[in-house]
Design a protein around this motif. Structure first.
Motif, PDB file in Angstrom:
ATOM      1  N   HIS A 240       0.796  -1.289   0.176  1.00  0.00           N
ATOM      2  CA  HIS A 240       0.039  -0.078   0.135  1.00  0.00           C
ATOM      3  C   HIS A 240       0.964   1.183   0.091  1.00  0.00           C
ATOM      4  O   HIS A 240       0.411   2.142  -0.518  1.00  0.00           O
ATOM      5  CB  HIS A 240      -0.977  -0.140   1.384  1.00  0.00           C
ATOM      6  N   PHE A 241       2.023   1.358   0.621  1.00  0.00           N
ATOM      7  CA  PHE A 241       2.900   2.487   0.666  1.00  0.00           C
ATOM      8  C   PHE A 241       4.076   2.272  -0.232  1.00  0.00           C
ATOM      9  O   PHE A 241       4.824   3.230  -0.344  1.00  0.00           O
ATOM     10  CB  PHE A 241       3.612   2.353   2.229  1.00  0.00           C
ATOM     11  N   TYR A 242       3.872   1.530  -1.486  1.00  0.00           N
ATOM     12  CA  TYR A 242       4.979   1.450  -2.347  1.00  0.00           C
ATOM     13  C   TYR A 242       5.153   2.653  -3.357  1.00  0.00           C
ATOM     14  O   TYR A 242       6.025   3.135  -3.484  1.00  0.00           O
ATOM     15  CB  TYR A 242       4.609   0.278  -3.143  1.00  0.00           C
ATOM     16  N   ASP A 243       3.857   2.982  -3.632  1.00  0.00           N
ATOM     17  CA  ASP A 243       3.672   4.436  -4.469  1.00  0.00           C
ATOM     18  C   ASP A 243       3.600   5.537  -3.795  1.00  0.00           C
ATOM     19  O   ASP A 243       3.254   6.586  -4.309  1.00  0.00           O
ATOM     20  CB  ASP A 243       2.637   4.204  -5.569  1.00  0.00           C
ATOM     21  N   PHE A 244       3.746   5.471  -2.361  1.00  0.00           N
ATOM     22  CA  PHE A 244       3.481   6.774  -1.588  1.00  0.00           C
ATOM     23  C   PHE A 244       4.666   7.664  -1.637  1.00  0.00           C
ATOM     24  O   PHE A 244       6.000   7.051  -1.554  1.00  0.00           O
ATOM     25  CB  PHE A 244       3.285   6.367  -0.184  1.00  0.00           C
ATOM     26  N   GLU A 245       4.728   8.877  -1.899  1.00  0.00           N
ATOM     27  CA  GLU A 245       5.689   9.698  -2.139  1.00  0.00           C
ATOM     28  C   GLU A 245       5.619  10.743  -1.156  1.00  0.00           C
ATOM     29  O   GLU A 245       4.738  11.264  -0.788  1.00  0.00           O
ATOM     30  CB  GLU A 245       5.727  10.448  -3.672  1.00  0.00           C
ATOM     31  N   ILE A 246       6.878  11.202  -0.654  1.00  0.00           N
ATOM     32  CA  ILE A 246       7.101  12.126   0.403  1.00  0.00           C
ATOM     33  C   ILE A 246       7.893  13.434  -0.137  1.00  0.00           C
ATOM     34  O   ILE A 246       9.197  12.868  -0.492  1.00  0.00           O
ATOM     35  CB  ILE A 246       7.589  11.799   1.770  1.00  0.00           C
TER      36      ILE A 246
END
Length: 242
Positions: free
Chosen positions: A206-212
Motif C-alpha cells: 500500500h505504501f509502495y507508491d506513496f511519495e514524500i
C-alpha cells in the motif's frame, strides 16, 4: 507682388532639421533597438524554459501512465502462496534472510523437540509397562537395551528402589510433556511468522507508491483566536509541510 524665391528659401530653412535633433533622434532609435533586442532575447529564453518544463512534466506524466500500478492484492496473494514472494514483489529483498532465518530456526526447533518427544514418549510407556509387569511378577526380567536407558545416561536403573522407580517414571513423563509443549508452541510460532509476512507484504504494498516531498518545512506563525469561554487569545500556529 510675392517674391517666390525668398519664400522658398525661408520654407527650406524652417523645415531643415538641425544637427542636434538628428543626433538625438539617432540615439533614441539605438536605445529602442537595444531594448527591443534584449526583450526579444528574454522572451525567447523564458519561452524555451517554459517549453522545457512542459516537456519534462509531460515526460513524467507519460512515464507514470506507462508504469503498472503496484497491487497490494497481488502482494498478499504472492505471500500466501510462498512466504517471502510478497516481499520480492515489493522489492524488499533484504527481508528474505530475516524471514527464512526465522523459518529455519523454527523448523529446526520443531524437529529437535519432536525427536526428543518421541524418545521420551517411548521410554515413558516402555518403563511404565515394565513397572506394571514388575508389580505383577517380581521375577519379571529386566529387558536388554531398553528405550529408557537411551535417554538416561546415569545407569543403574535396574537397581532402583520402588521410590526411585516412581521418581524416574515421573521424570520421563515430565520430559515427554515439556518437549511436546515446546513443539506445539513452535508450530504456533511458525503460523505467526506466516501471518506476519503476509501482513507485512500487504502493508508495504500500500505504501509502495506513496511519495514524500523532500522539502520538509516547519512554519511558526503568530495567531489570534476567540473562544466563548476564554475570550480573545494569542498563540502560535505550527505548520508542517511534507
Amino acid at each position: 507682388m510675392l517674391n517666390w524665391k525668398r519664400l522658398s528659401d525661408y520654407w527650406i530653412k524652417s523645415i531643415k532639421p538641425r544637427r542636434e535633433d538628428v543626433r538625438k533622434l539617432f540615439l533614441l532609435l539605438v536605445v529602442l533597438w537595444k531594448f527591443t533586442a534584449v526583450s526579444a532575447v528574454e522572451v525567447f529564453r523564458d519561452t524555451a524554459q517554459i517549453q522545457e518544463q512542459l516537456t519534462d512534466t509531460l515526460d513524467v506524466d507519460v512515464a507514470k501512465a506507462n508504469v503498472t500500478p503496484h497491487s497490494p492484492h497481488k502482494a498478499t496473494i504472492y505471500a500466501m502462496v510462498l512466504p517471502g514472494l510478497g516481499q520480492v514483489y515489493n522489492r524488499q529483498w533484504w527481508k528474505l534472510p530475516i524471514l527464512y532465518g526465522g523459518v529455519g530456526a523454527t523448523v529446526y526447533g520443531i524437529s529437535w523437540n519432536s525427536r526428543n518427544f518421541k524418545k521420551y514418549k517411548n521410554a515413558y510407556f516402555d518403563y511404565s509397562h515394565y513397572l506394571e509387569e514388575k508389580a505383577k511378577n517380581p521375577d519379571f526380567p529386566y529387558p536388554q537395551n531398553p528405550s529408557w536407558e537411551k535417554v538416561y545416561a546415569g545407569g543403574g536403573v535396574e537397581d532402583f528402589s520402588p521410590q526411585q522407580q516412581a521418581n524416574f517414571q515421573t521424570q520421563l513423563k515430565n520430559k515427554k510433556t515439556n518437549f511436546k509443549r515446546n513443539r506445539d508452541l513452535l508450530y504456533i510460532v511458525m503460523g505467526g511468522i506466516y501471518a506476519v509476512q503476509i501482513i507485512d507484504a500487504c502493508v508495504f504494498a500500500h505504501f509502495y507508491d506513496f511519495e514524500i516531498n523532500e522539502d520538509l518545512t516547519l512554519n511558526v506563525q503568530p495567531n489570534s483566536f476567540y473562544t466563548p469561554a476564554a475570550g480573545g487569545m494569542v498563540g502560535l500556529t505550527l505548520t508542517l509541510n511534507f
